[in-house]
Motif scaffolding. Sequence first.
Motif, PDB file in Angstrom:
ATOM      1  N   GLN A 290      -3.467   8.287   1.195  1.00 18.44           N
ATOM      2  CA  GLN A 290      -4.421   8.585   0.129  1.00 18.44           C
ATOM      3  C   GLN A 290      -4.609   7.386  -0.816  1.00 18.44           C
ATOM      4  O   GLN A 290      -5.731   7.021  -1.162  1.00 18.44           O
ATOM      5  CB  GLN A 290      -3.928   9.821  -0.656  1.00 18.44           C
ATOM      6  N   GLU A 291      -3.500   6.734  -1.170  1.00 17.01           N
ATOM      7  CA  GLU A 291      -3.562   5.608  -2.112  1.00 17.01           C
ATOM      8  C   GLU A 291      -4.253   4.386  -1.526  1.00 17.01           C
ATOM      9  O   GLU A 291      -4.748   3.539  -2.264  1.00 17.01           O
ATOM     10  CB  GLU A 291      -2.139   5.218  -2.572  1.00 17.01           C
ATOM     11  N   THR A 292      -4.266   4.258  -0.190  1.00 21.33           N
ATOM     12  CA  THR A 292      -4.932   3.096   0.426  1.00 21.33           C
ATOM     13  C   THR A 292      -6.237   3.523   1.101  1.00 21.33           C
ATOM     14  O   THR A 292      -6.800   2.767   1.884  1.00 21.33           O
ATOM     15  CB  THR A 292      -4.032   2.437   1.501  1.00 21.33           C
ATOM     16  N   ARG A 293      -6.700   4.729   0.815  1.00 18.31           N
ATOM     17  CA  ARG A 293      -7.861   5.298   1.488  1.00 18.31           C
ATOM     18  C   ARG A 293      -9.020   4.290   1.655  1.00 18.31           C
ATOM     19  O   ARG A 293      -9.441   3.642   0.693  1.00 18.31           O
ATOM     20  CB  ARG A 293      -8.368   6.499   0.690  1.00 18.31           C
ATOM     21  N   GLY A 294      -9.492   4.139   2.885  1.00 17.97           N
ATOM     22  CA  GLY A 294     -10.637   3.267   3.166  1.00 17.97           C
ATOM     23  C   GLY A 294     -10.339   1.780   3.147  1.00 17.97           C
ATOM     24  O   GLY A 294     -11.216   0.969   3.435  1.00 17.97           O
ATOM     25  N   GLU A 295      -9.102   1.378   2.850  1.00 20.44           N
ATOM     26  CA  GLU A 295      -8.805  -0.058   2.710  1.00 20.44           C
ATOM     27  C   GLU A 295      -8.513  -0.722   4.050  1.00 20.44           C
ATOM     28  O   GLU A 295      -7.666  -0.267   4.818  1.00 20.44           O
ATOM     29  CB  GLU A 295      -7.605  -0.272   1.769  1.00 20.44           C
ATOM     30  N   ILE A 296      -9.223  -1.824   4.278  1.00 25.53           N
ATOM     31  CA  ILE A 296      -8.994  -2.620   5.490  1.00 25.53           C
ATOM     32  C   ILE A 296      -8.872  -4.087   5.082  1.00 25.53           C
ATOM     33  O   ILE A 296      -9.200  -4.461   3.958  1.00 25.53           O
ATOM     34  CB  ILE A 296     -10.153  -2.480   6.505  1.00 25.53           C
ATOM     35  N   LEU A 297      -8.412  -4.900   6.017  1.00 18.28           N
ATOM     36  CA  LEU A 297      -8.241  -6.327   5.767  1.00 18.28           C
ATOM     37  C   LEU A 297      -9.406  -7.079   6.396  1.00 18.28           C
ATOM     38  O   LEU A 297      -9.722  -6.855   7.570  1.00 18.28           O
ATOM     39  CB  LEU A 297      -6.921  -6.764   6.416  1.00 18.28           C
ATOM     40  N   THR A 298     -10.069  -7.945   5.613  1.00 18.73           N
ATOM     41  CA  THR A 298     -11.153  -8.741   6.206  1.00 18.73           C
ATOM     42  C   THR A 298     -10.919 -10.221   5.931  1.00 18.73           C
ATOM     43  O   THR A 298     -10.186 -10.586   5.007  1.00 18.73           O
ATOM     44  CB  THR A 298     -12.547  -8.398   5.638  1.00 18.73           C
ATOM     45  N   ASP A 299     -11.579 -11.053   6.742  1.00 15.73           N
ATOM     46  CA  ASP A 299     -11.519 -12.502   6.501  1.00 15.73           C
ATOM     47  C   ASP A 299     -12.802 -12.936   5.791  1.00 15.73           C
ATOM     48  O   ASP A 299     -13.179 -14.093   5.819  1.00 15.73           O
ATOM     49  CB  ASP A 299     -11.325 -13.270   7.811  1.00 15.73           C
ATOM     50  N   GLY A 300     -13.493 -11.955   5.186  1.00 21.30           N
ATOM     51  CA  GLY A 300     -14.735 -12.260   4.483  1.00 21.30           C
ATOM     52  C   GLY A 300     -15.935 -11.968   5.358  1.00 21.30           C
ATOM     53  O   GLY A 300     -17.032 -11.698   4.872  1.00 21.30           O
TER      54      GLY A 300
ATOM     55  N   ILE B  25       2.427  -8.596   0.369  1.00 23.42           N
ATOM     56  CA  ILE B  25       2.952  -8.630   1.747  1.00 23.42           C
ATOM     57  C   ILE B  25       1.836  -9.013   2.718  1.00 23.42           C
ATOM     58  O   ILE B  25       1.988  -9.893   3.563  1.00 23.42           O
ATOM     59  CB  ILE B  25       3.572  -7.266   2.143  1.00 23.42           C
ATOM     60  N   LEU B  26       0.667  -8.380   2.557  1.00 21.49           N
ATOM     61  CA  LEU B  26      -0.437  -8.651   3.480  1.00 21.49           C
ATOM     62  C   LEU B  26      -0.985 -10.068   3.309  1.00 21.49           C
ATOM     63  O   LEU B  26      -1.325 -10.729   4.285  1.00 21.49           O
ATOM     64  CB  LEU B  26      -1.549  -7.614   3.298  1.00 21.49           C
ATOM     65  N   SER B  27      -1.036 -10.550   2.057  1.00 22.83           N
ATOM     66  CA  SER B  27      -1.595 -11.904   1.916  1.00 22.83           C
ATOM     67  C   SER B  27      -0.567 -12.964   2.329  1.00 22.83           C
ATOM     68  O   SER B  27      -0.940 -14.072   2.684  1.00 22.83           O
ATOM     69  CB  SER B  27      -2.159 -12.150   0.514  1.00 22.83           C
ATOM     70  N   HIS B  28       0.715 -12.599   2.344  1.00 21.02           N
ATOM     71  CA  HIS B  28       1.721 -13.520   2.890  1.00 21.02           C
ATOM     72  C   HIS B  28       1.528 -13.684   4.409  1.00 21.02           C
ATOM     73  O   HIS B  28       1.454 -14.806   4.911  1.00 21.02           O
ATOM     74  CB  HIS B  28       3.133 -12.998   2.589  1.00 21.02           C
ATOM     75  N   TYR B  29       1.410 -12.560   5.121  1.00 25.12           N
ATOM     76  CA  TYR B  29       1.332 -12.642   6.592  1.00 25.12           C
ATOM     77  C   TYR B  29      -0.064 -12.927   7.133  1.00 25.12           C
ATOM     78  O   TYR B  29      -0.207 -13.386   8.269  1.00 25.12           O
ATOM     79  CB  TYR B  29       1.889 -11.360   7.230  1.00 25.12           C
ATOM     80  N   PHE B  30      -1.095 -12.608   6.358  1.00 23.63           N
ATOM     81  CA  PHE B  30      -2.475 -12.857   6.817  1.00 23.63           C
ATOM     82  C   PHE B  30      -3.187 -13.705   5.763  1.00 23.63           C
ATOM     83  O   PHE B  30      -4.033 -13.203   5.015  1.00 23.63           O
ATOM     84  CB  PHE B  30      -3.214 -11.527   7.038  1.00 23.63           C
ATOM     85  N   PRO B  31      -2.841 -14.997   5.694  1.00 24.83           N
ATOM     86  CA  PRO B  31      -3.356 -15.842   4.611  1.00 24.83           C
ATOM     87  C   PRO B  31      -4.885 -15.950   4.640  1.00 24.83           C
ATOM     88  O   PRO B  31      -5.489 -16.001   5.709  1.00 24.83           O
ATOM     89  CB  PRO B  31      -2.699 -17.207   4.886  1.00 24.83           C
ATOM     90  N   GLY B  32      -5.458 -15.956   3.445  1.00 27.35           N
ATOM     91  CA  GLY B  32      -6.913 -16.140   3.348  1.00 27.35           C
ATOM     92  C   GLY B  32      -7.697 -14.852   3.546  1.00 27.35           C
ATOM     93  O   GLY B  32      -8.926 -14.870   3.545  1.00 27.35           O
ATOM     94  N   THR B  33      -7.004 -13.729   3.706  1.00 26.62           N
ATOM     95  CA  THR B  33      -7.724 -12.470   3.911  1.00 26.62           C
ATOM     96  C   THR B  33      -7.790 -11.697   2.599  1.00 26.62           C
ATOM     97  O   THR B  33      -7.082 -12.024   1.646  1.00 26.62           O
ATOM     98  CB  THR B  33      -7.002 -11.574   4.930  1.00 26.62           C
ATOM     99  N   GLU B  34      -8.638 -10.691   2.554  1.00 27.19           N
ATOM    100  CA  GLU B  34      -8.636  -9.805   1.400  1.00 27.19           C
ATOM    101  C   GLU B  34      -8.758  -8.353   1.808  1.00 27.19           C
ATOM    102  O   GLU B  34      -9.220  -8.042   2.904  1.00 27.19           O
ATOM    103  CB  GLU B  34      -9.755 -10.202   0.436  1.00 27.19           C
ATOM    104  N   ILE B  35      -8.324  -7.478   0.892  1.00 32.62           N
ATOM    105  CA  ILE B  35      -8.431  -6.047   1.152  1.00 32.62           C
ATOM    106  C   ILE B  35      -9.792  -5.588   0.676  1.00 32.62           C
ATOM    107  O   ILE B  35     -10.220  -5.931  -0.427  1.00 32.62           O
ATOM    108  CB  ILE B  35      -7.307  -5.284   0.419  1.00 32.62           C
ATOM    109  N   GLU B  36     -10.491  -4.859   1.540  1.00 31.18           N
ATOM    110  CA  GLU B  36     -11.823  -4.360   1.177  1.00 31.18           C
ATOM    111  C   GLU B  36     -11.795  -2.845   1.336  1.00 31.18           C
ATOM    112  O   GLU B  36     -11.272  -2.323   2.311  1.00 31.18           O
ATOM    113  CB  GLU B  36     -12.837  -4.973   2.151  1.00 31.18           C
ATOM    114  N   LYS B  37     -12.362  -2.139   0.351  1.00 29.77           N
ATOM    115  CA  LYS B  37     -12.395  -0.670   0.430  1.00 29.77           C
ATOM    116  C   LYS B  37     -13.721  -0.260   1.085  1.00 29.77           C
ATOM    117  O   LYS B  37     -14.775  -0.433   0.502  1.00 29.77           O
ATOM    118  CB  LYS B  37     -12.252  -0.076  -0.971  1.00 29.77           C
ATOM    119  N   ARG B  38     -13.652   0.258   2.295  1.00 30.54           N
ATOM    120  CA  ARG B  38     -14.867   0.588   3.053  1.00 30.54           C
ATOM    121  C   ARG B  38     -15.457   1.939   2.679  1.00 30.54           C
ATOM    122  O   ARG B  38     -16.615   2.208   2.878  1.00 30.54           O
ATOM    123  CB  ARG B  38     -14.563   0.595   4.553  1.00 30.54           C
ATOM    124  N   TYR B  39     -14.625   2.843   2.213  1.00 33.86           N
ATOM    125  CA  TYR B  39     -15.075   4.172   1.793  1.00 33.86           C
ATOM    126  C   TYR B  39     -14.079   4.779   0.844  1.00 33.86           C
ATOM    127  O   TYR B  39     -12.944   4.282   0.752  1.00 33.86           O
ATOM    128  CB  TYR B  39     -15.310   5.116   3.003  1.00 33.86           C
TER     129      TYR B  39
END
Length: 437
Positions: free
Chosen positions: A207-217, A423-437
């Motif tokens: 629920q707290e991360t609802r719709g959140e995915i990782l994108t490279d832009g 944690i996510l930006s450590h392992y996937f550098p240059g990415t961001e979390i985007e809320k899709r819904y």
Amino acid sequence: MEAPVINVGIMTEKAVSFTFHGEYVHTETGNFLSGEQRVIYVNGNIVFNGKLYKEIFFEPTSVSAFFELKAVTIGVNFHWQRQEDQRFKGSLNLVVTDKGIMFINQVDAEEYLTSVISSEMSANASRELLKAHAVISRSWLLAQVEKNFKSNGPKKQHPNVYRDNQQLIRWYDHEDHEYFDVCADDHCQRYQGITRASSLTIKEVIQETRGEILTDGESICDTRFSKCCGGITEQFEYCWEPVPHPYLAALRDSRENTFPDLTVEAEADKWIRTSPEAFCNTTDKAILSQILNNYDQETTDFYRWQVSYTQKELAELIYRKSGINFGEILDLIPLSRGTSGRIEKLKIVGTHQTFIIGKELEIRRTLSETHLYSSAFVVDKEDIYFDIPQRFVLTGAGWGHGVGLCQIGAAVMGEQGYNYRQILSHYFPGTEIEKRY
Ligand SMILES: [Zn+2]
Ligand SMILES: [Zn+2]
């Protein structure tokens, strides 16, 4: 915005009994159904209530309704393969294929993720680790849906096997499914619907991360993960097709960010034979039990490990696994290593023949009854007798392919107070979390 509905392939069978708990509607006839149902596969048709169909769609009439499938095989091709009755929320779609009746569950993406995270992760894991995993699983899921949506999407640019009389270079990646987005087995992510209750923590984390995915832009990230990187993560191209993914690059799994170039043999040798500080360099039982399902039965020697074979054992093993008779084994020579020290190409020198194999999974399968922990290893030849080593000792680093998120390292980061974004930006550098819904 609503979460997308996804199609999960559950199983393909010739005759199945199933039960509707609560009311479902058969969309073609408009008939309301509940209780026990049965379908049989006859001459390329589904027989249901005395009529023939190519496809049947059942939709629940309330959110509390669910259906139960009898004797679903889970863990296909794994040693623990077994049959189990399973329960699912959402719609049920039956489709005829040449192998039988395919059962497809149409379900809300968030509902699916709650189930998947519950079976893959220990509910005792730190919230931040669970959240990081929720974002990774959701990214992977929505990337599958997107791929299916673009029916003429990008085809694989490279064949995944290259063979001639000197070498066999092959890698294993997800094959896409034809009739649905994801399957319910370990090939994709294990999904058992609502068969087992999900813990409150997991429901909250979803629920707290609802719709959140990782994108490279630009697009959804290909969020790979493995058990333990060994101190430095692997770059995508050394394990799979040679297509650069800037966010799946080499990085030191530590607060430190300087590290040696392990594609250089001497540096890899030094790194693997020592035990440098890293997030995943831990023996903390409480942390390891968050990641390792059967922790008590598993070894904790994964950051650095050792395997030893006699000449006879190794020669027989390689012959059985590769189908190539090398005679006696004279040497195992790394020809190319990736950024984590994982061997990409290994030259096997025998008294009868010499042959090169790769990439990492091919090497791990050839040199072990099951899988070697990783292909990041150095070789010591011992008791050399008339030029033939009588024993080979492999000293290695890490567990799995080492690309992307390091699960043990992420668990340690979670315990040390890093949040899931860090944690996510450590392992996937240059990415961001985007809320899709
Ligand atoms: Zn699958
Ligand atoms: Zn690591």
